[in-house]
Design an enzyme around this catalytic site. Structure first.
Site, PDB file in Angstrom:
ATOM      1  N   THR A   1       0.823  -1.222   0.000  1.00 35.14           N
ATOM      2  CA  THR A   1       0.000   0.000   0.000  1.00 35.14           C
ATOM      3  C   THR A   1       0.852   1.266   0.000  1.00 35.14           C
ATOM      4  O   THR A   1       0.353   2.351  -0.275  1.00 35.14           O
ATOM      5  CB  THR A   1      -0.891   0.040   1.255  1.00 35.14           C
ATOM      6  OG1 THR A   1      -0.028   0.144   2.405  1.00 35.14           O
ATOM      7  CG2 THR A   1      -1.737  -1.212   1.376  1.00 35.14           C
TER       8      THR A   1
ATOM      9  N   ASP B   1      17.172   1.775  -1.623  1.00 31.18           N
ATOM     10  CA  ASP B   1      16.521   1.653  -0.312  1.00 31.18           C
ATOM     11  C   ASP B   1      17.525   2.071   0.773  1.00 31.18           C
ATOM     12  O   ASP B   1      18.519   1.387   1.002  1.00 31.18           O
ATOM     13  CB  ASP B   1      16.058   0.208  -0.100  1.00 31.18           C
ATOM     14  CG  ASP B   1      15.203   0.084   1.148  1.00 31.18           C
ATOM     15  OD1 ASP B   1      14.018  -0.249   1.017  1.00 31.18           O
ATOM     16  OD2 ASP B   1      15.728   0.341   2.258  1.00 31.18           O
TER      17      ASP B   1
HETATM   18  C1  PRP Z   1      12.132   4.519   4.002  1.00 29.07           C
HETATM   19  C2  PRP Z   1      12.686   5.874   4.355  1.00 29.07           C
HETATM   20  C3  PRP Z   1      11.456   6.619   4.810  1.00 29.07           C
HETATM   21  C4  PRP Z   1      10.387   6.071   3.907  1.00 29.07           C
HETATM   22  C5  PRP Z   1      10.099   7.073   2.840  1.00 29.07           C
HETATM   23  O1  PRP Z   1      11.915   3.767   5.132  1.00 29.07           O
HETATM   24  O2  PRP Z   1      13.705   5.817   5.323  1.00 29.07           O
HETATM   25  O3  PRP Z   1      11.134   6.414   6.166  1.00 29.07           O
HETATM   26  O4  PRP Z   1      10.920   4.867   3.325  1.00 29.07           O
HETATM   27  O5  PRP Z   1       9.043   6.694   2.052  1.00 29.07           O
HETATM   28  P1  PRP Z   1       7.660   7.492   2.027  1.00 29.07           P
HETATM   29  O6  PRP Z   1       7.990   8.938   1.876  1.00 29.07           O
HETATM   30  O7  PRP Z   1       6.974   6.932   0.818  1.00 29.07           O
HETATM   31  O8  PRP Z   1       6.918   7.200   3.286  1.00 29.07           O
HETATM   32  P2  PRP Z   1      11.252   2.300   5.087  1.00 29.07           P
HETATM   33  O9  PRP Z   1       9.762   2.417   5.075  1.00 29.07           O
HETATM   34  O10 PRP Z   1      11.873   1.528   3.955  1.00 29.07           O
HETATM   35  O11 PRP Z   1      11.595   1.691   6.493  1.00 29.07           O
HETATM   36  P3  PRP Z   1      13.010   1.208   7.080  1.00 29.07           P
HETATM   37  O12 PRP Z   1      13.869   2.431   7.250  1.00 29.07           O
HETATM   38  O13 PRP Z   1      12.633   0.589   8.381  1.00 29.07           O
HETATM   39  O14 PRP Z   1      13.608   0.230   6.108  1.00 29.07           O
HETATM   40  N1  URA Z   2      12.476   4.636   0.748  1.00 33.15           N
HETATM   41  C1  URA Z   2      13.762   4.477   0.376  1.00 33.15           C
HETATM   42  O1  URA Z   2      14.576   4.016   1.159  1.00 33.15           O
HETATM   43  N2  URA Z   2      14.125   4.834  -0.871  1.00 33.15           N
HETATM   44  C2  URA Z   2      13.245   5.337  -1.749  1.00 33.15           C
HETATM   45  O2  URA Z   2      13.642   5.659  -2.889  1.00 33.15           O
HETATM   46  C3  URA Z   2      11.911   5.492  -1.345  1.00 33.15           C
HETATM   47  C4  URA Z   2      11.559   5.141  -0.092  1.00 33.15           C
END
Ligand code: PRP
Ligand code: URA
Length: 207
Positions: free
Chosen positions: A106, A198
């Site tokens: 989602t 990521d």
């Molecule tokens: C990544 C990043 C942000 C988010 C951004 O974290 O560090 O928190 O995605 O995406 P958005 O603007 O679409 O919300 P992630 O959800 O991958 O979590 P993690 O750091 O625990 O891997």
């Molecule tokens: N979260 C990440 O870590 N990278 C992206 O490009 C988008 C969301």
């Protein structure tokens, strides 16, 4: 308004951060260093108080920060390394944590942890997360802080997507965004292009 940090040192390190050949150890160091550098601009308007000190030759009037004014709030996981970089410059800032991850289907943020300083509503709060993609995570984190009556908030990221900036500004027009880059677009999986991939996986080697 979005404040773009185009300082040459920040841009140089950002380019290395984006490079897919940069391994987790260097990736963490670069992200920490960029965050320290970006804190200069973020704290430009922090209040100072006048003090007097004794130099070896006499009295000097000077100005110091009241470090009690600030709290840094990383969004887990990737924001942690940004907070570490900022604490190198402002070691006495308090730190709060907000745990959020994006549901891969989602793309909605899922909240799993929150721990904030008790006096968070009396502080200027700097929320940190390297990626502003759809904006969902940053929007949710700032809504959590506002629900605790925090009034003075800044958001600092490294790379923002235009879609994320637009969504963020619609919900939190009062919160300034600081970023080192505004990239082209989000792909079908919600990743920033060209971005850096990521952030959490690259920091912690989880993929
Ligand atoms: C990544 C990043 C942000 C988010 C951004 O974290 O560090 O928190 O995605 O995406 P958005 O603007 O679409 O919300 P992630 O959800 O991958 O979590 P993690 O750091 O625990 O891997
Ligand atoms: N979260 C990440 O870590 N990278 C992206 O490009 C988008 C969301």
């Amino acid at each position: 308004m979005v404040k773009l940090d185009d300082h040459p040192l920040v841009q140089h390190k950002l380019t290395k951060l984006r490079d897919k050949n940069t391994q987790p150890k260097e990736f963490r160091e670069l992200l920490s260093e960029i965050s320290s550098l970006m804190l200069y601009e973020v704290t430009r308007d922090l209040p100072l108080k006048e003090v007097e000190v004794e130099t070896p030759l006499g009295k000097a009037r000077g100005k110091v920060l009241n470090n009690k004014d600030l709290a840094i709030v990383p969004i887990l996981r990737a924001g942690l390394v940004m907070a570490e970089g900022m604490l190198q410059i402002l070691p006495s800032a308090k730190v709060g944590h907000i745990g959020l991850y994006r549901d891969p289907n989602t793309l909605q943020p899922v909240q799993y942890y929150t721990k904030l300083p008790e006096d968070i509503n009396e502080r200027e709060v700097v929320v940190v997360d390297p990626m502003l993609a759809t904006g969902g995570s940053a929007i949710a984190a700032i809504s959590i802080l506002k629900s605790k009556q925090v009034k003075n908030i800044k958001f600092v990221c490294i790379i923002a997507a235009p879609e994320g900036i637009k969504a963020f500004k619609e919900i939190h027009p009062d919160v300034e965004i600081y970023t080192a880059a505004v990239d082209e677009y989000l792909n079908d999986h919600g990743y920033i292009v060209p971005g850096l991939g990521d952030a959490g996986d690259r920091l912690f080697g989880t993929k």
